[in-house]
Every structure is written in C-alpha cells, then in structure tokens.
Design a protein around this motif. Structure first.
Motif, short mmCIF file in Angstrom:
data_model
loop_
_atom_site.label_atom_id
_atom_site.label_comp_id
_atom_site.label_asym_id
_atom_site.label_seq_id
_atom_site.Cartn_x
_atom_site.Cartn_y
_atom_site.Cartn_z
N GLU A 11 0.82 -1.21 0.00
CA GLU A 11 0.00 0.00 0.00
C GLU A 11 0.86 1.27 0.00
O GLU A 11 0.56 2.22 -0.73
N GLN A 12 1.93 1.28 0.79
CA GLN A 12 2.79 2.45 0.84
C GLN A 12 3.44 2.72 -0.52
O GLN A 12 3.52 3.86 -0.97
N ASN A 15 0.80 4.17 -2.91
CA ASN A 15 0.50 5.57 -2.60
C ASN A 15 1.66 6.49 -2.97
O ASN A 15 1.44 7.64 -3.38
N THR A 16 2.88 6.00 -2.85
CA THR A 16 4.05 6.79 -3.27
C THR A 16 4.03 7.04 -4.78
O THR A 16 4.27 8.15 -5.25
N LEU A 18 1.41 7.15 -6.67
CA LEU A 18 0.33 8.08 -6.96
C LEU A 18 0.70 9.51 -6.57
O LEU A 18 0.39 10.47 -7.30
N THR A 19 1.36 9.67 -5.45
CA THR A 19 1.76 11.00 -5.00
C THR A 19 2.80 11.62 -5.94
O THR A 19 2.69 12.78 -6.36
N HIS A 197 -7.37 -2.96 -1.77
CA HIS A 197 -7.15 -2.13 -0.58
C HIS A 197 -7.59 -2.90 0.66
O HIS A 197 -8.78 -3.22 0.82
N TYR A 240 -13.18 1.07 -4.24
CA TYR A 240 -12.14 1.96 -3.71
C TYR A 240 -11.59 2.80 -4.86
O TYR A 240 -11.98 2.63 -6.02
N ASP A 241 -10.69 3.72 -4.57
CA ASP A 241 -10.10 4.62 -5.55
C ASP A 241 -9.56 3.82 -6.74
O ASP A 241 -8.67 2.98 -6.60
N LYS A 243 -7.59 4.57 -9.13
CA LYS A 243 -6.16 4.71 -9.43
C LYS A 243 -5.36 3.72 -8.60
O LYS A 243 -4.43 3.07 -9.10
N TYR A 244 -5.70 3.60 -7.33
CA TYR A 244 -5.04 2.63 -6.46
C TYR A 244 -5.24 1.21 -6.99
O TYR A 244 -4.30 0.41 -7.07
#
Length: 510
Positions: A11-12, A15-16, A18-19, A197, A240-241, A243-244
C-alpha cells in the motif's frame, strides 16, 4: 500450512507512486504515451502518471495509441462468451453482491439435467465458450459438484452445437482442487480480487471465508502451482479509488510474471452495478464513464498482450465505445441468475413473449433469449437509484445487466463497427497457453491462427444460428477480413474450410 502473505501488494509503495505521479507535467505524460507505442508495457509509476491525466488533448492521444496497440496485437477480432451460473448458495456476506448470505431468497443449484438444458439453450444461441460461475458454499456447491458440472457441459452436443471451452470463476481454493480443475479440462481460472485495498476489502467482506484477504489474493499462486497456466484477474471498480486499484492490479500481474514466468491471461474490468440489498449510497468511490474509459486505455498500454474482458454490466452504446480502447472479449446475451436461460426458453415457448423459441437459421432474434434474460435481470434492485427497497426476493441475479442485446443483435453490431466476432477456442485446445502463448503473441505469429480461426468460427454461427439480416452483414464481414490474412497459404486453407462449413462440416481450426 500457513497462508502465504500477499506482500506483493504494498500500500505504501502504491501511494508513493500516486503522489509522485501528481507532480508529472504534460511533457512527461506525452513521453510515456509515446513509449507505450512500442507495446512493451509500462511501469506502475508511468501508469500512475496516465491515470492522473485530465487534459482532453492528452486523453484523446492516449485513446488513439491504445487503439493502435489493441489492433496491432489483436487485429479487429472480438471474442464472445456467456456466463453460466450453476449455484447461488453462498456463505459469504459481500456488501456488493446479490448472492450475499444475508439476502433472503430461494437458494438453488442446478441438477445435472437442468444444467444440460441450460447448455442446450446456450448452444442454440451459438455459444462455444462459457464462464462457469458459482457462489462459495463448500456444503451445497463442493468441488465435486463443480467438476461434475464441467464434465456434463462438455458432453452436451445439440445439433451442431458444442461447448469447446469452459472457463471457471469460483472461490479461492486449494492447490489440490486447482489440480482437479486442470484435469477436468478447464480453460482459464478466473477470480476477481474485488478490491486490493486491505481496509476496504475487510469492510466489504465482513464474514465468510472470503474475508481472508491473503488467502484470496494469493489464489492465483496456488492455481499456478496446481498446473493452471491460464489465469484471469480483475477488480470490481467502485469499491475503492480506481487509481489505487489499477496500480495494485499491475503489481499483482508483475508478481505472477516474476514468480511463474507468465502474468494473467486476462484482466476483467467489472464496474459496480445495482443488486439485491445493495445501496449505492454506501459506496463513495463509484467510477463514472470518463474514468472507466481511462482505466481501460491505461491497462491496454500497461499490459498490451493481456486479454481484457467486459461484461454486460455496461450499456450497449458505451460497450461499443470501449472496444476501441482495449477490450478484446465480451459476454453476450447473458443471464446472471441460476437456471435463467432455460427459464426464459420455457417462458418464450409458452407464449408469454413474442420470441418463438427457435434460435436457429431463419429465426427473427430481435426478442431472443439473451435479450429477454437481460431485460429480466433486475431482481430486487431499483435500477433508478442503484439501491434496493428490500433484500427479500423469490430469486436474485448476482447483479443487474445493462446491455440487453441478444447475441445475434450484438454480433451484427460488432460487424457494423468493423470488427469480426470470434468463438475461437483453438489456443487452449492446441496447448498454446501460459508461457507458450506469449512468445507467439509478441512475435506477431499468433495472427496466422487467430484471424482465420475467428473467420471460421463466425462462419459456423452464421450458418447455424444467425438471422437473415445478421447472415448478410456477417458474410460481408468475412469477405473483408479474409483479405487481411497476409499468409497466402493460410488464406487459401481458410477459404477451403469455409466451403466445407457450408457443406455441413464443423470445428476447423489452425
């Protein structure tokens, strides 16, 4: 033996990606789209950049490249199949599903006699490839029942009909059970992750064996250990999102390729639909049409040689649009309830509708079985607001269908859009699966078998099942696509076999 941990879904890390991707500029996105033209795939970070695109000019360029890649690899072929629901017993309580345990309706599974009747109806609609579906209930739907069902499906030969490939979409199971499925001669084993997720997965699967995230997410590892080299993954978009979910799906595909030398054969892209006892207000991540089209295009760029499947959850005109940006397989004339095909056949035969029960040659299929199954698939849900006023019903489909066209209507539409429908099952029957399929696909040699096989199987449909209108359109389509076979020998053999089909012979393939 302890359950394998699905630590390949980090997950981390997602999210990295995506950020960091939010910081990419337009020039970066253009470079990634240009790289995608090479049909060598994209990294998760590159996909994250494309998922963030909102610029209309960039989106159109991405859709154009997605179309080029799809047609460069798959040509203008479109594979057809139908789902076959054999049991709606389920001990899970999935928040999005009409089969959930807390829904009160009459549960049933098909007897072998009922199953054979379902298959006869599907064969009369022209289908050659089925996806066997069932809820999870080891007592009422054990693996032995599934294996017996597969054996009976393959045994039904009605007139010129036959089911040549049975794909299986059942709950995550053991390595030994996957070996049994392989021995039974299945095509692809399909299992949707629903959501990658973890927190959302726990919330939407509150009880039942499916609650175990790690056991569910590592099912494909066990399937491949059991000898199944064709597996299909998927996400239920809207939980859920998106993109994720797309990035997690790609990480799953990369894991399988690293661990077993080949990734998934197919990716399914179902979108959350109304179902009995399901209220859309409980789902804040619903995916609109624009985002959904983007998802499909990005996946096509990311995994160019992986088949992509779209079901009748999507309305007809939107399905047709999505064919251009990546979809290579679609379901047609679907019933999502147990015994649905035979029920409609009986309803039609007793004169409660205009369909005359004749699915062959000269019938007018505007009111065919597949269309009416779709029209009556709403169950207890309120399709107007996506919710349900009650979770009690005499019967319940798994979800609501949006594309109400019969197979005949859909195939005619496919032809008019410039594509050729295919009922081909040759790769599976010839052993061109798993790591033996990908080298053929990537070298382009697969075109010498897929194009002629599409033509031959579509010719069978036209001779045996098509309405006069579809037959006329289809013959023109075959003539056009024959010219696209570049190998003179293969083209000549195809033409010879088309004449043999006209004379009554069947089941030719390269």
């Amino acid at each position: 033996m302890p359950t394998m941990q699905a630590d390949f879904i980090n997950e981390q890390r997602i999210n990295t990606f995506l950020t960091e991707a939010r910081q990419a500029d337009k020039a970066c996105a253009k470079r990634i789209i240009e790289k995608a033209r090479q049909a060598r795939g994209l990294t998760p970070y590159e996909c994250a950049v494309l998922l963030h695109i909102e610029d209309l000019e960039l989106l159109e360029e991405m859709y154009r490249v997605a179309r080029l890649i799809k047609e460069g690899i798959y040509g203008r072929r479109l594979v057809l199949f139908a789902p076959l629901y054999i049991s709606n017993f389920c001990i899970n309580n999935c928040a999005y599903c009409g089969y959930r345990r807390d829904n009160r309706f009459t549960r049933r599974r098909l007897t072998m006699e009922e199953l054979r009747k379902e298959v006869k109806v599907l064969e009369a609609l022209g289908h050659k490839r089925l996806a066997l579906e069932a809820g999870e209930d080891p007592q009422n739907c054990p693996i032995e029942y599934v294996l017996e069902s597969i054996k009976n499906i393959y045994a039904v030969k009605e007139a010129n009909g036959s089911i040549r490939r049975v794909n299986v979409n059942i709950a995550a199971t053991t390595v030994e059970n996957y070996r049994l499925l392989k021995e039974a001669g299945i095509g692809t084993y399909i299992l949707f992750q629903e959501t990658y997720h973890r927190k959302t997965y726990a919330n939407t699967h509150p009880s039942g064996p499916k609650h175990d995230y790690d056991y569910h997410t590592t099912a494909m590892d066990r399937a491949m250990q059991g000898g199944i080299d064709d597996v299909g993954v998927g996400v239920l978009f809207g939980l859920y999102d998106y993109k994720y979910e797309v990035l997690a799906l790609l990480l799953h595909a990369l894991h399988l390729e690293e661990a077993f030398g080949v990734g998934p054969h197919t990716i399914s892209v179902p979108r959350l639909r109304p179902a009995q006892g399901v209220n859309y207000d409980n789902f804040p991540y619903l995916v609109d049409d624009a985002a959904f089209k983007k998802i499909i295009a990005v996946l096509r760029l990311a995994v160019p040689y992986t088949g992509m499947i779209l079901s009748t959850r999507e309305r007809a005109e939107f399905r047709d649009e999505l064919l251009t940006v990546g979809i290579s397989q679609i379901s047609a004339g679907s019933c999502t309830g147990v015994g649905g095909y035979q029920q409609e056949h009986i309803r039609q035969s007793t004169g409660t509708c205009t369909y005359d029960g004749n699915a062959s040659g000269n019938s007018d299929t505007d009111n065919s079985i597949g269309k009416i199954c779709s029209d009556n698939s709403g169950g207890g849900s309120d399709s107007g607001n996506g919710g349900a006023s009650s979770n009690t019903s005499d019967e319940a489909p798994q979800f609501q269908i949006e594309d109400h066209r019969s197979p005949d209507e859909m195939l005619r539409s496919v032809c008019l859009s410039g594509y050729i429908p295919s009922f081909c099952t040759a790769c599976y029957r010839s052993g061109r699966t798993g790591d033996r399929f990908m080298p053929l696909a990537k070298s382009g040699q697969i075109q010498n078998v897929c194009q002629p096989n599409a033509i031959l199987t579509f010719k069978e449909f036209l001779v045996d099942y098509a309405s006069p209108e579809t037959r006329a359109v289809g013959e023109k389509t075959i003539h056009k696509h024959l010219t696209e076979i570049t190998n003179p020998k293969i083209r000549r053999l195809t033409e010879e076999r088309l004449k043999l089909i006209e004379q009554g012979q069947r089941d030719f393939y390269f």
